[in-house]
Design a protein around this motif. Structure first.
Motif, PDB file in Angstrom:
ATOM      1  N   LYS A 169      38.111  49.130  38.416  1.00  0.00           N
ATOM      2  CA  LYS A 169      38.567  48.605  39.694  1.00  0.00           C
ATOM      3  C   LYS A 169      39.846  49.269  40.157  1.00  0.00           C
ATOM      4  O   LYS A 169      40.177  49.239  41.338  1.00  0.00           O
ATOM      5  CB  LYS A 169      38.768  47.100  39.594  1.00  0.00           C
ATOM      6  CG  LYS A 169      37.474  46.343  39.347  1.00  0.00           C
ATOM      7  CD  LYS A 169      37.715  44.855  39.257  1.00  0.00           C
ATOM      8  CE  LYS A 169      36.414  44.112  39.010  1.00  0.00           C
ATOM      9  NZ  LYS A 169      36.613  42.643  38.905  1.00  0.00           N
ATOM     10  N   TRP A 212      43.671  38.402  39.807  1.00  0.00           N
ATOM     11  CA  TRP A 212      44.507  39.589  40.027  1.00  0.00           C
ATOM     12  C   TRP A 212      44.737  40.337  38.720  1.00  0.00           C
ATOM     13  O   TRP A 212      44.692  41.578  38.683  1.00  0.00           O
ATOM     14  CB  TRP A 212      45.843  39.163  40.623  1.00  0.00           C
ATOM     15  CG  TRP A 212      46.825  40.300  40.714  1.00  0.00           C
ATOM     16  CD1 TRP A 212      46.902  41.256  41.689  1.00  0.00           C
ATOM     17  CD2 TRP A 212      47.855  40.614  39.770  1.00  0.00           C
ATOM     18  NE1 TRP A 212      47.915  42.135  41.413  1.00  0.00           N
ATOM     19  CE2 TRP A 212      48.517  41.772  40.245  1.00  0.00           C
ATOM     20  CE3 TRP A 212      48.272  40.030  38.584  1.00  0.00           C
ATOM     21  CZ2 TRP A 212      49.577  42.344  39.553  1.00  0.00           C
ATOM     22  CZ3 TRP A 212      49.337  40.608  37.910  1.00  0.00           C
ATOM     23  CH2 TRP A 212      49.975  41.744  38.386  1.00  0.00           C
ATOM     24  N   ARG A 259      41.666  42.266  37.645  1.00  0.00           N
ATOM     25  CA  ARG A 259      41.527  43.488  38.443  1.00  0.00           C
ATOM     26  C   ARG A 259      42.533  44.542  38.014  1.00  0.00           C
ATOM     27  O   ARG A 259      42.218  45.734  37.963  1.00  0.00           O
ATOM     28  CB  ARG A 259      41.703  43.156  39.924  1.00  0.00           C
ATOM     29  CG  ARG A 259      41.483  44.345  40.840  1.00  0.00           C
ATOM     30  CD  ARG A 259      41.616  43.945  42.303  1.00  0.00           C
ATOM     31  NE  ARG A 259      41.354  45.083  43.171  1.00  0.00           N
ATOM     32  CZ  ARG A 259      40.165  45.474  43.575  1.00  0.00           C
ATOM     33  NH1 ARG A 259      39.099  44.803  43.194  1.00  0.00           N
ATOM     34  NH2 ARG A 259      40.001  46.526  44.363  1.00  0.00           N
TER      35      ARG A 259
END
Length: 240
Positions: free
Chosen positions: A218, A209, A212
């Motif tokens: 992203k 997480w 990202r």
């Protein structure tokens, strides 16, 4: 093997408290280890000769001795100098000092990976050295060092089991004490292993997480979003 006994161990307060202690040890040691590693990485990049020399001595000392030796040293030797701490504090101190040596190399590699031209551009814009480090260098270095830091997080979680030698009630010590009382080592160690797998899985999910969240590619919104359509419409020339 008794599945019911494994489940009983998993649900027992002693194992849960041991897992919480393991997690607390890991998080505290990682936090102070990252702070120490950042200080050492900046010392290695310092223009003063004393900075790199101090960092080299620290890395040589803590990377050259086993972490188990450091835990026992902190717990047994510091009281002879009048420094008395609890077993938990000694464990966090030893693990943090050891972790700082490895985090220093990870953070130093991340800082050096940022091109010097970006620092020069920041200076051309009138930014101070602290602003360049905070707004230009560190955000880019964070994306580079995150994967190896994630590996260190998992390694620290497993290394926390070593503090059982100074009687910190972490997960492995609880499992060993439970097994010693009942002679059911297989079930007790299976329960501890499941807890370790759950904790490492949570760390891996958190790392994914975070990677990202820090990756601008992203985070970019899809081309067909409402915002993009409004921007394209605003850029079109008005009809005559």
């Amino acid at each position: 093997m008794s599945i019911d006994l494994v489940w009983q161990y998993l649900c027992s307060p002693a194992f849960f408290q041991g897992a919480v202690m393991t997690l607390l040890l890991t998080l505290c040691s990682l936090f102070f280890g990252v702070v120490m590693g950042l200080i050492l990485a900046l010392l290695q990049e310092s223009r003063f000769r004393a900075g790199p020399a101090l960092a080299f001595v620290y890395l040589w000392l803590f990377r050259g001795t086993p972490v188990l030796f450091q835990i026992i040293f902190v717990y047994n030797v510091l009281p002879t100098f009048g420094l008395r701490f609890s077993a938990f504090t000694c464990a966090v101190l030893a693990l943090s000092l050891n972790e700082g040596a490895y985090m220093a190399e990870i953070l130093r590699s991340g800082l050096q990976a940022v091109r010097s031209g970006q620092r020069t551009a920041g200076m051309a814009l009138g930014m101070t050295g602290g602003q360049i480090m905070r707004k230009v260098v560190l955000p880019q270095a964070a994306r580079i060092v995150l994967p190896p830091m994630g590996n260190q997080m998992i390694s620290m979680l497993k290394s926390s089991a070593l503090v059982s030698v100074i009687a910190v009630q972490e997960l492995l010590l609880v499992a060993n004490q439970t097994a010693s009382a009942s002679f059911r080592y297989f079930e007790a160690l299976c329960a501890a292993g499941i807890y370790y797998l759950v904790l490492t899985s949570l760390f891996m999910v958190f790392q994914a997480w975070l990677e990202r969240a820090l990756d601008p590619k992203k985070r970019r919104k899809p081309a067909g979003s409402l915002t993009d359509r409004l921007i394209r419409a605003a850029r079109q020339p008005a009809p005559r």
